[in-house]
Design an enzyme around this catalytic site. Structure first.
Site, PDB file in Angstrom:
ATOM      1  CE1 TYR A 115      -3.889  -2.232   4.825  1.00  0.00           C
ATOM      2  CE2 TYR A 115      -3.054  -0.052   4.214  1.00  0.00           C
ATOM      3  CZ  TYR A 115      -3.635  -1.257   3.858  1.00  0.00           C
ATOM      4  OH  TYR A 115      -3.967  -1.501   2.542  1.00  0.00           O
TER       5      TYR A 115
ATOM      6  CB  SER B  86      -0.862   0.005   1.268  1.00  0.00           C
ATOM      7  OG  SER B  86      -1.459   1.269   1.444  1.00  0.00           O
TER       8      SER B  86
HETATM    9  P1  NAD Z   1     -11.378  -5.801   0.222  1.00  0.00           P
HETATM   10  O1  NAD Z   1     -11.683  -5.651   1.677  1.00  0.00           O
HETATM   11  O2  NAD Z   1     -12.423  -5.506  -0.776  1.00  0.00           O
HETATM   12  O3  NAD Z   1     -10.822  -7.281  -0.068  1.00  0.00           O
HETATM   13  C1  NAD Z   1      -9.931  -7.913   0.778  1.00  0.00           C
HETATM   14  C2  NAD Z   1     -10.205  -9.395   0.684  1.00  0.00           C
HETATM   15  O4  NAD Z   1      -9.268 -10.084   1.538  1.00  0.00           O
HETATM   16  C3  NAD Z   1     -11.614  -9.759   1.203  1.00  0.00           C
HETATM   17  O5  NAD Z   1     -12.239 -10.617   0.286  1.00  0.00           O
HETATM   18  C4  NAD Z   1     -11.326 -10.472   2.529  1.00  0.00           C
HETATM   19  O6  NAD Z   1     -12.282 -11.475   2.855  1.00  0.00           O
HETATM   20  C5  NAD Z   1      -9.969 -11.091   2.231  1.00  0.00           C
HETATM   21  N1  NAD Z   1      -9.285 -11.453   3.477  1.00  0.00           N
HETATM   22  C6  NAD Z   1      -9.081 -10.678   4.558  1.00  0.00           C
HETATM   23  N2  NAD Z   1      -8.487 -11.387   5.518  1.00  0.00           N
HETATM   24  C7  NAD Z   1      -8.298 -12.642   5.031  1.00  0.00           C
HETATM   25  C8  NAD Z   1      -7.731 -13.824   5.542  1.00  0.00           C
HETATM   26  N3  NAD Z   1      -7.256 -13.859   6.790  1.00  0.00           N
HETATM   27  N4  NAD Z   1      -7.693 -14.924   4.775  1.00  0.00           N
HETATM   28  C9  NAD Z   1      -8.191 -14.902   3.502  1.00  0.00           C
HETATM   29  N5  NAD Z   1      -8.760 -13.801   2.964  1.00  0.00           N
HETATM   30  C10 NAD Z   1      -8.812 -12.690   3.713  1.00  0.00           C
HETATM   31  O7  NAD Z   1     -10.094  -4.910  -0.002  1.00  0.00           O
HETATM   32  P2  NAD Z   1      -9.290  -4.506  -1.332  1.00  0.00           P
HETATM   33  O8  NAD Z   1      -9.352  -3.039  -1.414  1.00  0.00           O
HETATM   34  O9  NAD Z   1      -9.669  -5.328  -2.475  1.00  0.00           O
HETATM   35  O10 NAD Z   1      -7.821  -4.894  -0.822  1.00  0.00           O
HETATM   36  C11 NAD Z   1      -7.005  -5.866  -1.450  1.00  0.00           C
HETATM   37  C12 NAD Z   1      -5.564  -5.617  -1.022  1.00  0.00           C
HETATM   38  O11 NAD Z   1      -5.154  -4.335  -1.495  1.00  0.00           O
HETATM   39  C13 NAD Z   1      -5.357  -5.585   0.494  1.00  0.00           C
HETATM   40  O12 NAD Z   1      -4.132  -6.186   0.823  1.00  0.00           O
HETATM   41  C14 NAD Z   1      -5.303  -4.107   0.799  1.00  0.00           C
HETATM   42  O13 NAD Z   1      -4.575  -3.845   1.981  1.00  0.00           O
HETATM   43  C15 NAD Z   1      -4.632  -3.572  -0.438  1.00  0.00           C
HETATM   44  N6  NAD Z   1      -4.845  -2.141  -0.701  1.00  0.00           N
HETATM   45  C16 NAD Z   1      -6.085  -1.654  -0.945  1.00  0.00           C
HETATM   46  C17 NAD Z   1      -6.237  -0.290  -1.200  1.00  0.00           C
HETATM   47  C18 NAD Z   1      -7.577   0.353  -1.498  1.00  0.00           C
HETATM   48  O14 NAD Z   1      -7.640   1.599  -1.563  1.00  0.00           O
HETATM   49  N7  NAD Z   1      -8.652  -0.403  -1.693  1.00  0.00           N
HETATM   50  C19 NAD Z   1      -5.118   0.539  -1.198  1.00  0.00           C
HETATM   51  C20 NAD Z   1      -3.875  -0.005  -0.953  1.00  0.00           C
HETATM   52  C21 NAD Z   1      -3.738  -1.353  -0.713  1.00  0.00           C
END
Ligand code: NAD
Length: 245
Positions: free
Chosen positions: A157, A144
């Site tokens: 985080y 991130s």
């Molecule tokens: P999201 O919450 O839509 O999806 C995250 C997914 O991870 C969910 O389906 C959840 O069930 C799954 N998950 C969480 N804990 C888990 C576990 N212990 N075992 C298996 N699955 C698990 O979020 P997103 O925005 O799609 O995020 C995806 C990745 O991108 C994450 O690592 C997040 O930190 C990163 N990220 C997101 C953003 C953003 O702005 N959306 C920005 C930077 C980084």
């Protein structure tokens, strides 16, 4: 089934929705047999598989929690045995539990570290063992922008994602000679359920492109890093963030 067995195999964690779902669809479109991991939402995972199938791809869904090391090891062995190979691992699953540090309880700290940092270890260690044996493989982990910028309310985080960056670079240097590449994609703000409550209008003013990114825009960079087009890239952290520096 024969044709499916000949395909390269990719595992995407947390692929029931958001960025993980987009990555699963993108990799399936690029020809990988895609293992769609979910933790609890079977229906959402089935929707991802449906999108994969509709785009002409093949794959399967697999429920497990990346925090459970023993179970993850079992799963990785099962996938390697059944499908004969693991070519790509995308460590995508993540959670947020934001709050100012002085008010952050231990559970919020631990849960985020357990998922993003320990989850990286739990998945990557058994997978890399298979990749070393095959002398081939590509691992991409989703970090991130918060791993590099002091985002207030995200000490847990930021620490987990910065740890992920550091661990990835070390592992990359350890396995580079063995034909395995390890890279990181660091998204900025991406339109998913994770940021549903974020104050987007204010944040947009901080993004040079003045818009929030789409999951597909992250997925394409991940697919590039997985592919042979990135054959001379390892230990890198690629930002996908609309120009935030
Ligand atoms: P999201 O919450 O839509 O999806 C995250 C997914 O991870 C969910 O389906 C959840 O069930 C799954 N998950 C969480 N804990 C888990 C576990 N212990 N075992 C298996 N699955 C698990 O979020 P997103 O925005 O799609 O995020 C995806 C990745 O991108 C994450 O690592 C997040 O930190 C990163 N990220 C997101 C953003 C953003 O702005 N959306 C920005 C930077 C980084």
């Amino acid at each position: 089934m024969k044709e499916e067995r000949d395909k390269q195999v990719a595992i995407v964690t947390g692929a029931a929705r958001g960025i993980g779902r987009a990555i699963a669809v993108e990799l399936a479109g690029a020809g990988y047999y895609t293992v769609i991991n979910y933790r609890s939402d079977l229906e959402a995972a089935e929707k991802t598989l449906q999108l994969v199938t509709e785009s002409g791809g093949v794959g399967e869904i697999y429920g497990f929690d990346i925090r459970e090391a023993d179970r993850v090891e079992e799963v990785v062995n099962d996938i390697a045995e059944r499908l004969g190979r693991i070519d790509v691992l995308v460590n995508n699953a993540g959670i947020i539990k934001d709050g100012l540090f002085m008010m952050m309880d231990r559970e919020s700290w631990q849960a985020v570290i357990d998922t993003s940092l320990n989850g990286f270890y739990n998945m990557t260690r058994p997978v890399i063992e298979k990749m070393v044996r095959a002398r081939s493989g590509s691992i991409v982990s989703i970090s991130s922008a918060s791993s590099m910028l002091p985002n207030r309310g995200q000490a847990n985080y930021s620490a987990a994602k910065a740890g992920l960056n550091a661990a990835s670079r070390v592992v990359a240097s350890e396995v580079a000679r063995l034909g395995i590449r390890v890279n990181v994609v660091a998204p900025g703000l991406i339109e998913t359920d994770m940021i549903a409550d974020a104050p987007k209008d204010h944040i947009k003013t901080l993004i040079p492109m003045a818009r929030i990114g789409r999951p597909e825009e992250v997925a394409k960079v991940v697919a590039f890093l997985c592919s042979d087009a990135a054959s001379y890239m390892t230990g890198q952290i690629l930002s996908v963030n609309g120009g935030m520096c």
